[in-house]
Design a protein around this motif. Structure first.
Motif, short mmCIF file in Angstrom:
data_model
loop_
_atom_site.label_atom_id
_atom_site.label_comp_id
_atom_site.label_asym_id
_atom_site.label_seq_id
_atom_site.Cartn_x
_atom_site.Cartn_y
_atom_site.Cartn_z
N LEU A 1 47.52 80.17 21.05
CA LEU A 1 46.44 81.14 20.89
C LEU A 1 45.58 81.21 22.14
O LEU A 1 45.22 80.18 22.71
N GLY B 1 38.91 85.92 11.73
CA GLY B 1 39.58 84.67 12.01
C GLY B 1 38.80 83.48 11.50
O GLY B 1 37.68 83.61 10.98
N THR C 1 43.84 85.11 12.47
CA THR C 1 44.04 84.11 13.51
C THR C 1 43.22 82.87 13.19
O THR C 1 42.06 82.96 12.79
N GLN D 1 47.77 82.51 7.09
CA GLN D 1 47.84 82.20 8.52
C GLN D 1 48.66 83.24 9.28
O GLN D 1 48.58 83.31 10.50
N TYR E 1 41.98 79.21 14.77
CA TYR E 1 41.86 78.37 15.96
C TYR E 1 41.50 76.95 15.54
O TYR E 1 40.79 76.74 14.57
N PRO F 1 39.85 84.88 21.74
CA PRO F 1 39.81 86.33 21.50
C PRO F 1 38.99 87.04 22.58
O PRO F 1 38.03 86.48 23.12
#
Lengths: 252, 252
Positions: A97, A133, A160, A156, A162, A100
């Motif tokens: 990832l 997210g 997203t 999931q 993290y 963002p």
């Protein structure tokens, strides 16, 4: 493709090890189980290394075009979490990832949540509430443990997630002018019903027993409280998160 | 009191059987475990037949005046749900309940809920939301199973919980002029946010996979829907119940 009939097969042995976090990190992948989750991942952008299924799935039209590694029922039992496994699995790469580009939208931040079922249920609820997210802070239960994966029910693959240091995210939200709402079991905090629904915000939920870390509570825009009317000492954290997420997020 | 050192003691053997519903009904009692629950029951009106504890609790001031049956650590392990038991238990009589004289206040009705953790969490949330009581319909998981008891966290000592036929309750609410709100995963139902908070009502939650029985959905005052904004197919039923309970119940 050939049929794997031995649970001592090296590939199967490697997959069984994925129940442990250390092995998931070393192998950079995790296992999902069951028809619902395999269907969800095939619809998603997640990187699927393999689908494994027993012969019971040979006639399943929804697997047309999928390269299935066939396994015996005995092998499925050793991979499954329960003896009553459905006999279908997929091996998924751990996602890589990037941060963002924008922090718009709604975000759920989890501070030291310990129970895998709670984490999974909160991710699922964030998905249902249209959140962008979820950020799991350090000292949380591992995101890709079998129990978390089961209770996420495939969310999931929709939003997203993290795993990161919450302090960095706090700073980024602050820099972007986006409010961060903490939650605490403290009648001195703001009644959650006094907060209007909105588009861009972060909500932080804390540890089951201890709540949010004091150092984080000090850095929020505002801290929210769900008034308890009865004699229960607290709400389950996933229930509290659901109430707050649906209260705070814009309804349109 | 003397110390029970053998896990083959007949009384201990009877208590171990309480993990099964049939035995709870035959013996008309159930077992609770852990410091928190034992403290809760001692504060309540529940009928406590016995408190059992290991010698680790001999100096516990909060047990002063309580007739404790001492047990060895080995006996505690055979009674406890986990090897890491805290070593303290209480034996509680199953409550004998009469129908309430009035149906005022808020009520949670559960239709064929199967997961013990969901039942327990919903009872705990109903307690926190100031509900009057909970009614478990037929074909629900058993109220006094160890898993339900653990997740109720003692809320069964704060609010009244009936195990009963929901149809009878529906009729009684109707006769009393009290609205019964069903819940369903159906965009044609009423958005839950359009319902004002109120003092007297019943809320019905349905089975995890199938929702409420169609025959019950037809008999409600109105059926409510929590709009799903993301791609999750549904909410966990205990989360949905929490959102609805805190939306519907009056805030004062």
């Amino acid at each position: 493709m050939s049929l794997i009939q031995s649970s001592k097969n090296n590939y199967i042995k490697d997959l069984r090890k994925l129940a442990r976090k250390k092995e998931r990190l070393a192998q950079q992948r995790y296992l999902i189980e069951g028809i619902h989750l395999v269907k969800e991942v095939l619809k998603s952008n997640a990187k699927v290394q393999a689908v494994l299924a027993t012969e019971a799935f040979e006639q399943s039209a929804w697997l047309d075009g999928v390269a299935v590694q066939w396994i015996s029922g005995e092998v499925a039992k050793t991979l499954g979490e329960t003896i009553t496994t459905q006999g279908i699995f997929a091996v998924i790469e751990l996602p890589e990832l990037e941060r963002p580009a924008t922090l718009n939208g709604a975000w759920l931040l989890l501070d030291q949540i310990q129970d895998p079922g709670n984490i999974g249920t909160m991710v699922r609820t964030a998905d249902a509430a249209g959140f962008n997210g979820v950020v799991l802070g350090q000292d949380s239960a591992d995101l890709y443990s079998p129990k978390v994966v089961r209770s996420m029910q495939g969310s999931q693959f929709h939003i997203t997630i993290y795993e990161s240091d919450l302090l960095t995210w706090f700073a980024d939200f602050k820099a972007a002018g986006i409010p961060v709402y903490g939650s605490e079991l403290n009648e001195g905090a703001a009644d959650f019903r006094t907060i209007k629904s909105q588009n861009d915000f972060a909500l932080v939920m804390g540890n089951e027993g201890n709540g949010m870390q004091a150092s984080l509570l000090e850095m929020t825009t505002k801290n929210l409280y769900i008034p308890i009317k009865g004699q229960a000492e607290s709400l389950n954290v996933a229930v509290a998160a659901g109430i707050l997420m649906f209260q705070l997020s814009a309804t349109n």
